[in-house]
Design an enzyme around this catalytic site. Structure first.
Site, mmCIF file in Angstrom:
data_model
loop_
_atom_site.group_PDB
_atom_site.id
_atom_site.type_symbol
_atom_site.label_atom_id
_atom_site.label_comp_id
_atom_site.label_asym_id
_atom_site.label_seq_id
_atom_site.Cartn_x
_atom_site.Cartn_y
_atom_site.Cartn_z
ATOM 1 N N GLY A 127 0.777 -1.106 0.113
ATOM 2 C CA GLY A 127 -0.005 0.004 0.669
ATOM 3 C C GLY A 127 0.552 1.393 0.496
ATOM 4 O O GLY A 127 0.729 2.055 0.532
ATOM 5 N N TYR B 2 -14.594 -0.883 8.723
ATOM 6 C CA TYR B 2 -13.235 -0.846 9.082
ATOM 7 C C TYR B 2 -12.762 -1.374 10.468
ATOM 8 O O TYR B 2 -11.911 -2.127 10.856
ATOM 9 C CB TYR B 2 -13.047 0.537 8.663
HETATM 10 P P1 NAD Z 1 -4.479 4.957 1.381
HETATM 11 O O1 NAD Z 1 -5.801 4.744 1.293
HETATM 12 O O2 NAD Z 1 -4.106 6.107 1.426
HETATM 13 O O3 NAD Z 1 -3.032 3.762 1.057
HETATM 14 C C1 NAD Z 1 -4.148 2.739 1.309
HETATM 15 C C2 NAD Z 1 -3.172 2.362 -0.594
HETATM 16 O O4 NAD Z 1 -4.047 0.511 -0.062
HETATM 17 C C3 NAD Z 1 -3.441 2.433 -1.097
HETATM 18 O O5 NAD Z 1 -2.263 3.211 -2.120
HETATM 19 C C4 NAD Z 1 -4.019 1.358 -2.467
HETATM 20 O O6 NAD Z 1 -3.974 1.562 -3.529
HETATM 21 C C5 NAD Z 1 -3.999 0.402 -1.380
HETATM 22 N N1 NAD Z 1 -4.841 -0.973 -1.853
HETATM 23 C C6 NAD Z 1 -5.393 -1.023 -1.586
HETATM 24 N N2 NAD Z 1 -5.925 -2.647 -1.921
HETATM 25 C C7 NAD Z 1 -5.025 -2.919 -2.120
HETATM 26 C C8 NAD Z 1 -4.382 -4.147 -2.335
HETATM 27 N N3 NAD Z 1 -5.369 -5.349 -2.194
HETATM 28 N N4 NAD Z 1 -2.818 -4.785 -2.559
HETATM 29 C C9 NAD Z 1 -2.616 -3.857 -2.735
HETATM 30 N N5 NAD Z 1 -2.682 -2.345 -1.849
HETATM 31 C C10 NAD Z 1 -4.071 -1.981 -1.673
HETATM 32 O O7 NAD Z 1 -4.186 4.845 3.070
HETATM 33 P P2 NAD Z 1 -3.359 5.474 4.352
HETATM 34 O O8 NAD Z 1 -3.939 6.492 4.688
HETATM 35 O O9 NAD Z 1 -1.420 5.269 3.454
HETATM 36 O O10 NAD Z 1 -3.308 4.165 5.322
HETATM 37 C C11 NAD Z 1 -2.503 3.294 5.679
HETATM 38 C C12 NAD Z 1 -2.628 1.816 7.223
HETATM 39 O O11 NAD Z 1 -2.337 2.971 7.829
HETATM 40 C C13 NAD Z 1 -3.583 1.176 6.324
HETATM 41 O O12 NAD Z 1 -4.066 0.318 6.871
HETATM 42 C C14 NAD Z 1 -5.221 2.698 7.470
HETATM 43 O O13 NAD Z 1 -6.061 2.271 7.905
HETATM 44 C C15 NAD Z 1 -3.802 2.812 9.137
HETATM 45 N N6 NAD Z 1 -4.746 4.309 9.324
HETATM 46 C C16 NAD Z 1 -4.186 5.146 8.432
HETATM 47 C C17 NAD Z 1 -4.536 6.418 9.395
HETATM 48 C C18 NAD Z 1 -4.336 8.239 8.737
HETATM 49 O O14 NAD Z 1 -5.251 8.703 8.886
HETATM 50 N N7 NAD Z 1 -3.674 8.252 7.382
HETATM 51 C C19 NAD Z 1 -4.627 6.585 10.450
HETATM 52 C C20 NAD Z 1 -5.371 5.557 11.180
HETATM 53 C C21 NAD Z 1 -4.636 4.432 10.918
HETATM 54 C C1 AKB Z 2 -9.756 7.070 8.636
HETATM 55 O O1 AKB Z 2 -10.561 8.511 8.711
HETATM 56 O O2 AKB Z 2 -10.091 5.956 8.210
HETATM 57 C C2 AKB Z 2 -8.471 6.752 8.993
HETATM 58 C C3 AKB Z 2 -8.236 6.849 10.799
HETATM 59 C C4 AKB Z 2 -7.996 7.635 11.746
HETATM 60 O O3 AKB Z 2 -8.080 5.062 10.532
HETATM 61 N N1 AKB Z 2 -7.434 8.438 9.093
#
Ligand code: NAD
Ligand code: AKB
Length: 320
Positions: A8, A141
Protein backbone atom coordinates in the site's frame (compact mmCIF):
# COMPACT_ATOMS: atom_id res chain seq x y z
CA UNK A 1 14.84 -3.56 9.89
CA UNK A 2 17.31 -4.04 7.05
CA UNK A 3 15.33 -5.21 4.02
CA UNK A 4 11.76 -4.01 3.98
CA UNK A 5 8.70 -4.65 1.81
CA UNK A 6 6.03 -1.95 2.09
CA UNK A 7 2.47 -2.75 0.92
CA UNK A 8 0.00 0.00 0.00
CA UNK A 9 3.02 2.25 -0.60
CA UNK A 10 1.22 4.74 -2.90
CA UNK A 11 -1.08 5.93 -0.10
CA UNK A 12 -0.95 8.86 2.30
CA UNK A 13 1.47 7.13 4.71
CA UNK A 14 3.49 5.08 2.23
CA UNK A 15 4.30 8.09 0.02
CA UNK A 16 6.28 9.54 2.92
CA UNK A 17 7.29 6.39 4.81
CA UNK A 18 9.04 4.78 1.82
CA UNK A 19 11.42 7.76 1.21
CA UNK A 20 11.95 8.02 4.99
CA UNK A 21 12.93 4.32 5.25
CA UNK A 22 15.14 4.62 2.16
CA UNK A 23 17.01 7.54 3.77
CA UNK A 24 17.63 5.43 6.91
CA UNK A 25 18.29 1.95 5.48
CA UNK A 26 19.40 2.71 1.92
CA UNK A 27 17.38 3.03 -1.28
CA UNK A 28 17.95 -0.57 -2.37
CA UNK A 29 16.72 -1.97 0.97
CA UNK A 30 13.10 -0.82 0.61
CA UNK A 31 10.71 -2.38 -1.91
CA UNK A 32 7.61 -0.23 -2.48
CA UNK A 33 4.51 -2.18 -3.61
CA UNK A 34 0.88 -1.25 -4.32
CA UNK A 35 -2.14 -2.27 -6.34
CA UNK A 36 -2.03 1.16 -7.99
CA UNK A 37 0.88 2.06 -10.29
CA UNK A 38 3.82 3.45 -8.31
CA UNK A 39 4.83 6.91 -9.47
CA UNK A 40 7.48 9.57 -8.93
CA UNK A 41 9.95 9.03 -6.08
CA UNK A 42 8.35 5.73 -5.07
CA UNK A 43 9.16 4.19 -8.45
CA UNK A 44 12.34 6.12 -9.23
CA UNK A 45 13.96 6.30 -5.77
CA UNK A 46 14.38 2.52 -5.28
CA UNK A 47 12.89 -0.87 -6.11
CA UNK A 48 9.13 -1.12 -6.65
CA UNK A 49 6.59 -3.75 -7.75
CA UNK A 50 2.90 -4.19 -8.32
CA UNK A 51 1.17 -6.30 -5.61
CA UNK A 52 -2.39 -7.11 -4.62
CA UNK A 53 -2.03 -8.17 -0.97
CA UNK A 54 -4.84 -10.70 -1.39
CA UNK A 55 -2.65 -12.72 -3.78
CA UNK A 56 -0.78 -14.88 -1.27
CA UNK A 57 1.57 -16.53 -3.76
CA UNK A 58 2.66 -13.28 -5.40
CA UNK A 59 3.09 -11.68 -1.95
CA UNK A 60 5.19 -14.57 -0.61
CA UNK A 61 7.29 -14.76 -3.81
CA UNK A 62 8.07 -11.02 -3.65
CA UNK A 63 9.07 -11.12 0.02
CA UNK A 64 11.20 -14.23 -0.59
CA UNK A 65 12.92 -12.88 -3.72
CA UNK A 66 13.66 -9.57 -1.98
CA UNK A 67 15.03 -11.45 1.08
CA UNK A 68 12.97 -9.12 3.26
CA UNK A 69 13.21 -9.32 7.04
CA UNK A 70 10.34 -6.85 7.59
CA UNK A 71 6.90 -6.23 6.05
CA UNK A 72 5.27 -2.84 6.63
CA UNK A 73 1.66 -3.61 5.76
CA UNK A 74 -0.11 -0.37 4.78
CA UNK A 75 -2.55 -1.65 2.13
CA UNK A 76 -6.10 -0.96 3.22
CA UNK A 77 -9.51 0.62 2.64
CA UNK A 78 -10.22 3.52 5.01
CA UNK A 79 -13.25 4.12 7.22
CA UNK A 80 -15.68 6.15 5.08
CA UNK A 81 -14.86 4.26 1.88
CA UNK A 82 -15.28 0.98 3.79
CA UNK A 83 -18.83 1.91 4.86
CA UNK A 84 -19.71 2.18 1.16
CA UNK A 85 -18.33 -1.25 0.23
CA UNK A 86 -18.42 -3.85 3.00
CA UNK A 87 -17.17 -6.72 0.84
CA UNK A 88 -14.12 -4.84 -0.46
CA UNK A 89 -13.26 -3.45 3.00
CA UNK A 90 -13.45 -6.93 4.57
CA UNK A 91 -11.54 -8.58 1.75
CA UNK A 92 -8.62 -6.13 1.73
CA UNK A 93 -8.52 -5.22 5.43
CA UNK A 94 -9.07 -8.72 6.86
CA UNK A 95 -8.20 -11.28 4.18
CA UNK A 96 -5.33 -9.19 2.77
CA UNK A 97 -3.94 -8.65 6.27
CA UNK A 98 -4.21 -12.34 7.20
CA UNK A 99 -2.26 -13.00 4.00
CA UNK A 100 0.40 -10.55 5.24
CA UNK A 101 0.56 -12.44 8.57
CA UNK A 102 0.88 -15.80 6.79
CA UNK A 103 3.66 -14.47 4.55
CA UNK A 104 5.49 -13.03 7.58
CA UNK A 105 5.23 -16.42 9.28
CA UNK A 106 6.38 -18.36 6.20
CA UNK A 107 9.26 -15.99 5.37
CA UNK A 108 10.27 -15.37 9.02
CA UNK A 109 9.81 -11.62 8.62
CA UNK A 110 8.67 -9.07 11.19
CA UNK A 111 5.31 -7.44 10.46
CA UNK A 112 4.16 -3.87 11.17
CA UNK A 113 0.37 -3.47 11.27
CA UNK A 114 -1.27 -0.01 11.42
CA UNK A 115 -4.38 -0.10 13.57
CA UNK A 116 -6.41 3.05 14.20
CA UNK A 117 -8.53 5.03 16.66
CA UNK A 118 -11.30 3.35 14.61
CA UNK A 119 -10.67 0.20 16.66
CA UNK A 120 -12.62 1.96 19.44
CA UNK A 121 -16.38 2.53 19.58
CA UNK A 122 -19.12 4.46 21.34
CA UNK A 123 -18.76 2.39 24.54
CA UNK A 124 -15.04 3.25 24.82
CA UNK A 125 -14.11 5.94 27.40
CA UNK A 126 -13.74 8.94 25.02
CA UNK A 127 -11.17 10.98 26.92
CA UNK A 128 -7.87 9.66 28.24
CA UNK A 129 -8.78 6.45 26.36
CA UNK A 130 -6.71 3.72 28.06
CA UNK A 131 -4.40 1.38 26.17
CA UNK A 132 -6.49 -1.61 27.28
CA UNK A 133 -10.20 -0.86 27.33
CA UNK A 134 -13.59 -1.77 25.83
CA UNK A 135 -13.52 -1.51 22.00
CA UNK A 136 -16.76 -2.61 20.17
CA UNK A 137 -16.37 -0.40 17.03
CA UNK A 138 -19.39 0.27 14.79
CA UNK A 139 -17.72 0.40 11.33
CA UNK A 140 -16.48 -2.50 9.20
CA UNK A 141 -13.12 -0.71 9.16
CA UNK A 142 -13.01 -0.71 12.97
CA UNK A 143 -14.17 -4.32 13.27
CA UNK A 144 -11.37 -5.32 10.86
CA UNK A 145 -8.80 -3.32 12.89
CA UNK A 146 -9.78 -5.02 16.18
CA UNK A 147 -9.70 -8.43 14.47
CA UNK A 148 -6.19 -7.78 13.17
CA UNK A 149 -4.95 -6.37 16.50
CA UNK A 150 -5.97 -9.70 18.05
CA UNK A 151 -4.62 -11.79 15.17
CA UNK A 152 -1.26 -9.98 15.37
CA UNK A 153 -1.08 -10.93 19.07
CA UNK A 154 -2.12 -14.48 18.17
CA UNK A 155 0.51 -14.92 15.44
CA UNK A 156 3.16 -13.75 17.90
CA UNK A 157 2.03 -16.02 20.73
CA UNK A 158 1.27 -19.06 18.62
CA UNK A 159 3.90 -18.90 15.85
CA UNK A 160 6.53 -16.49 17.21
CA UNK A 161 6.04 -13.91 14.43
CA UNK A 162 7.56 -10.54 15.41
CA UNK A 163 4.33 -8.56 14.97
CA UNK A 164 4.26 -4.91 16.09
CA UNK A 165 1.69 -2.17 15.58
CA UNK A 166 0.31 1.26 16.38
CA UNK A 167 -3.20 2.63 16.71
CA UNK A 168 -2.75 5.72 14.54
CA UNK A 169 -4.94 8.78 15.05
CA UNK A 170 -5.91 10.95 12.06
CA UNK A 171 -2.65 11.74 10.24
CA UNK A 172 -2.10 15.21 8.79
CA UNK A 173 0.33 15.55 5.89
CA UNK A 174 1.04 17.57 2.74
CA UNK A 175 2.55 15.01 0.36
CA UNK A 176 -0.21 12.60 -0.80
CA UNK A 177 -3.98 13.05 -0.42
CA UNK A 178 -5.79 10.95 2.20
CA UNK A 179 -7.61 7.86 0.93
CA UNK A 180 -11.27 8.07 2.00
CA UNK A 181 -11.22 8.39 5.78
CA UNK A 182 -13.15 10.37 8.37
CA UNK A 183 -10.20 12.46 9.57
CA UNK A 184 -9.43 13.57 5.98
CA UNK A 185 -11.03 16.97 6.69
CA UNK A 186 -8.00 17.85 8.83
CA UNK A 187 -5.78 17.46 5.76
CA UNK A 188 -8.13 19.12 3.25
CA UNK A 189 -8.56 22.19 5.49
CA UNK A 190 -4.86 23.12 5.08
CA UNK A 191 -4.82 22.56 1.31
CA UNK A 192 -7.98 24.62 0.83
CA UNK A 193 -6.76 27.35 3.19
CA UNK A 194 -3.66 27.87 1.03
CA UNK A 195 -5.45 27.38 -2.32
CA UNK A 196 -8.72 29.25 -1.71
CA UNK A 197 -8.62 30.88 1.72
CA UNK A 198 -11.74 29.01 2.83
CA UNK A 199 -12.92 25.47 3.69
CA UNK A 200 -16.29 23.77 4.18
CA UNK A 201 -15.94 21.06 6.83
CA UNK A 202 -17.89 17.78 6.62
CA UNK A 203 -17.20 17.28 10.35
CA UNK A 204 -19.25 19.39 12.78
CA UNK A 205 -17.95 22.15 15.04
CA UNK A 206 -16.85 20.87 18.45
CA UNK A 207 -16.02 17.33 17.26
CA UNK A 208 -12.67 16.47 18.84
CA UNK A 209 -10.49 13.69 17.41
CA UNK A 210 -6.92 12.53 18.01
CA UNK A 211 -4.45 13.72 15.35
CA UNK A 212 -0.71 13.57 14.62
CA UNK A 213 1.60 15.17 12.05
CA UNK A 214 3.11 12.72 9.54
CA UNK A 215 6.80 13.19 10.59
CA UNK A 216 5.85 11.95 14.07
CA UNK A 217 4.02 8.96 12.56
CA UNK A 218 7.12 8.03 10.51
CA UNK A 219 9.35 8.27 13.59
CA UNK A 220 6.87 6.17 15.56
CA UNK A 221 6.94 3.34 12.99
CA UNK A 222 10.75 3.23 13.01
CA UNK A 223 10.92 3.67 16.81
CA UNK A 224 8.57 0.75 17.43
CA UNK A 225 10.16 -1.56 14.84
CA UNK A 226 13.64 -0.84 16.24
CA UNK A 227 12.56 -1.15 19.89
CA UNK A 228 14.12 -3.75 22.17
CA UNK A 229 11.51 -6.56 22.10
CA UNK A 230 12.16 -7.40 25.75
CA UNK A 231 10.65 -4.00 26.70
CA UNK A 232 7.43 -4.54 24.73
CA UNK A 233 4.60 -5.61 27.00
CA UNK A 234 1.88 -4.76 24.47
CA UNK A 235 3.75 -5.21 21.16
CA UNK A 236 0.65 -4.57 18.97
CA UNK A 237 -1.91 -1.75 18.84
CA UNK A 238 -0.09 0.91 20.87
CA UNK A 239 -2.16 4.07 21.36
CA UNK A 240 -0.26 6.98 19.74
CA UNK A 241 -1.46 10.56 19.33
CA UNK A 242 -0.04 14.08 19.53
CA UNK A 243 -3.09 16.35 19.83
CA UNK A 244 -6.87 16.37 20.23
CA UNK A 245 -8.36 18.75 17.65
CA UNK A 246 -11.73 20.01 16.44
CA UNK A 247 -12.31 21.95 13.19
CA UNK A 248 -12.46 25.36 14.92
CA UNK A 249 -9.16 24.70 16.72
CA UNK A 250 -7.41 23.98 13.42
CA UNK A 251 -9.08 27.00 11.80
CA UNK A 252 -7.92 29.25 14.62
CA UNK A 253 -4.32 28.02 14.20
CA UNK A 254 -4.53 28.60 10.42
CA UNK A 255 -6.02 32.06 11.11
CA UNK A 256 -2.87 33.15 12.96
CA UNK A 257 -0.96 32.79 9.64
CA UNK A 258 -3.78 33.39 7.12
CA UNK A 259 -6.00 35.94 8.95
CA UNK A 260 -8.66 36.00 6.21
CA UNK A 261 -9.24 32.23 6.34
CA UNK A 262 -12.96 31.31 6.56
CA UNK A 263 -14.33 28.00 7.88
CA UNK A 264 -17.93 26.94 7.38
CA UNK A 265 -19.78 23.63 7.66
CA UNK A 266 -21.78 21.21 5.53
CA UNK A 267 -21.82 18.18 7.82
CA UNK A 268 -21.82 14.71 6.26
CA UNK A 269 -24.00 12.48 8.50
CA UNK A 270 -22.02 9.30 7.73
CA UNK A 271 -18.59 10.68 8.55
CA UNK A 272 -19.93 12.71 11.49
CA UNK A 273 -21.45 9.54 13.02
CA UNK A 274 -18.15 7.71 12.55
CA UNK A 275 -16.23 10.59 14.15
CA UNK A 276 -18.60 10.65 17.12
CA UNK A 277 -18.02 6.94 17.71
CA UNK A 278 -14.25 7.45 18.06
CA UNK A 279 -12.36 8.76 21.12
CA UNK A 280 -11.27 12.39 21.66
CA UNK A 281 -7.88 11.90 23.28
CA UNK A 282 -5.88 8.71 23.77
CA UNK A 283 -3.70 7.81 26.73
CA UNK A 284 -0.32 7.07 25.09
CA UNK A 285 1.62 6.18 28.26
CA UNK A 286 2.24 2.54 27.23
CA UNK A 287 3.96 3.70 23.99
CA UNK A 288 6.02 6.27 25.92
CA UNK A 289 7.10 3.79 28.60
CA UNK A 290 7.70 0.69 26.44
CA UNK A 291 9.58 2.21 23.46
CA UNK A 292 9.97 5.94 24.02
CA UNK A 293 7.19 7.44 21.85
CA UNK A 294 7.73 11.23 21.89
CA UNK A 295 5.94 13.26 19.19
CA UNK A 296 7.64 16.57 18.32
CA UNK A 297 4.82 18.54 16.68
CA UNK A 298 1.91 20.36 18.33
CA UNK A 299 -0.88 22.25 16.56
CA UNK A 300 1.16 25.47 16.23
CA UNK A 301 4.36 23.91 14.85
CA UNK A 302 2.43 21.52 12.58
CA UNK A 303 0.34 24.39 11.16
CA UNK A 304 3.44 26.54 10.49
CA UNK A 305 5.14 23.65 8.70
CA UNK A 306 2.05 22.59 6.68
CA UNK A 307 1.35 26.13 5.47
CA UNK A 308 4.93 26.94 4.59
CA UNK A 309 5.29 23.68 2.58
CA UNK A 310 1.94 24.11 0.81
CA UNK A 311 2.79 27.73 -0.03
CA UNK A 312 6.16 26.66 -1.44
CA UNK A 313 4.44 24.02 -3.57
CA UNK A 314 1.91 26.56 -4.83
CA UNK A 315 4.69 29.03 -5.75
CA UNK A 316 6.55 26.27 -7.61
CA UNK A 317 3.40 25.27 -9.53
CA UNK A 318 2.73 28.90 -10.49
CA UNK A 319 6.26 29.41 -11.80
CA UNK A 320 6.48 26.02 -13.62
P1 NAD B 1 -4.41 5.19 1.78
O1 NAD B 1 -5.83 4.90 1.47
O2 NAD B 1 -3.87 6.54 1.49
O3 NAD B 1 -3.47 4.14 1.05
C1 NAD B 1 -3.77 2.76 1.05
C2 NAD B 1 -3.08 2.14 -0.14
O4 NAD B 1 -3.47 0.75 -0.16
C3 NAD B 1 -3.51 2.74 -1.48
O5 NAD B 1 -2.36 3.21 -2.16
C4 NAD B 1 -4.18 1.60 -2.22
O6 NAD B 1 -3.92 1.60 -3.61
C5 NAD B 1 -3.57 0.40 -1.54
N1 NAD B 1 -4.40 -0.80 -1.66
C6 NAD B 1 -5.75 -0.91 -1.54
N2 NAD B 1 -6.11 -2.19 -1.77
C7 NAD B 1 -4.97 -2.89 -2.02
C8 NAD B 1 -4.70 -4.26 -2.30
N3 NAD B 1 -5.69 -5.15 -2.41
N4 NAD B 1 -3.42 -4.63 -2.47
C9 NAD B 1 -2.42 -3.72 -2.39
N5 NAD B 1 -2.61 -2.41 -2.14
C10 NAD B 1 -3.88 -2.01 -1.95
O7 NAD B 1 -4.19 4.79 3.31
P2 NAD B 1 -3.10 5.38 4.33
O8 NAD B 1 -3.67 6.58 4.95
O9 NAD B 1 -1.77 5.42 3.69
O10 NAD B 1 -3.15 4.24 5.44
C11 NAD B 1 -2.31 3.11 5.42
C12 NAD B 1 -2.73 2.20 6.58
O11 NAD B 1 -2.69 2.97 7.80
C13 NAD B 1 -4.16 1.68 6.45
O12 NAD B 1 -4.22 0.37 7.00
C14 NAD B 1 -4.95 2.61 7.35
O13 NAD B 1 -6.09 1.97 7.89
C15 NAD B 1 -3.95 2.91 8.44
N6 NAD B 1 -4.24 4.17 9.12
C16 NAD B 1 -4.16 5.36 8.45
C17 NAD B 1 -4.49 6.53 9.12
C18 NAD B 1 -4.41 7.88 8.44
O14 NAD B 1 -4.88 8.87 9.02
N7 NAD B 1 -3.84 7.97 7.24
C19 NAD B 1 -4.89 6.47 10.45
C20 NAD B 1 -5.01 5.24 11.08
C21 NAD B 1 -4.65 4.08 10.41
C1 AKB C 1 -9.80 7.31 8.77
O1 AKB C 1 -10.33 8.40 9.06
O2 AKB C 1 -10.42 6.34 8.29
C2 AKB C 1 -8.33 7.13 9.10
C3 AKB C 1 -8.18 6.58 10.47
C4 AKB C 1 -8.16 7.49 11.63
O3 AKB C 1 -8.09 5.39 10.64
N1 AKB C 1 -7.68 8.39 8.93
Amino acid sequence: MKRIVVTGASGQIGSELVPHLRRIYGAEAVLATDLRPLKGLLAEGGPSASLDVRDGKAFSDLVGAFRADTIIHLAGILSARGEGDFALAWDVNVNGSITALEVAREREAALFFPSSIAAFGPATPPTGTPQDTIQRPTTVYGVAKVSLELLCDYFHLKFGVDTRGLRFPGLISHEAPPGGGTTDYAVHIYHEAVERGRYTSFIAAGTFLDMMYMPDALDAVVGLMEADPSRLIHRNAFNVSAMSLDPEGIAAAIGTILPHFVLDYDVDPLRQAIARSWPDSLDCSAAREEWGFAPRYDLKTMTEDMISRLRARKRKALTA
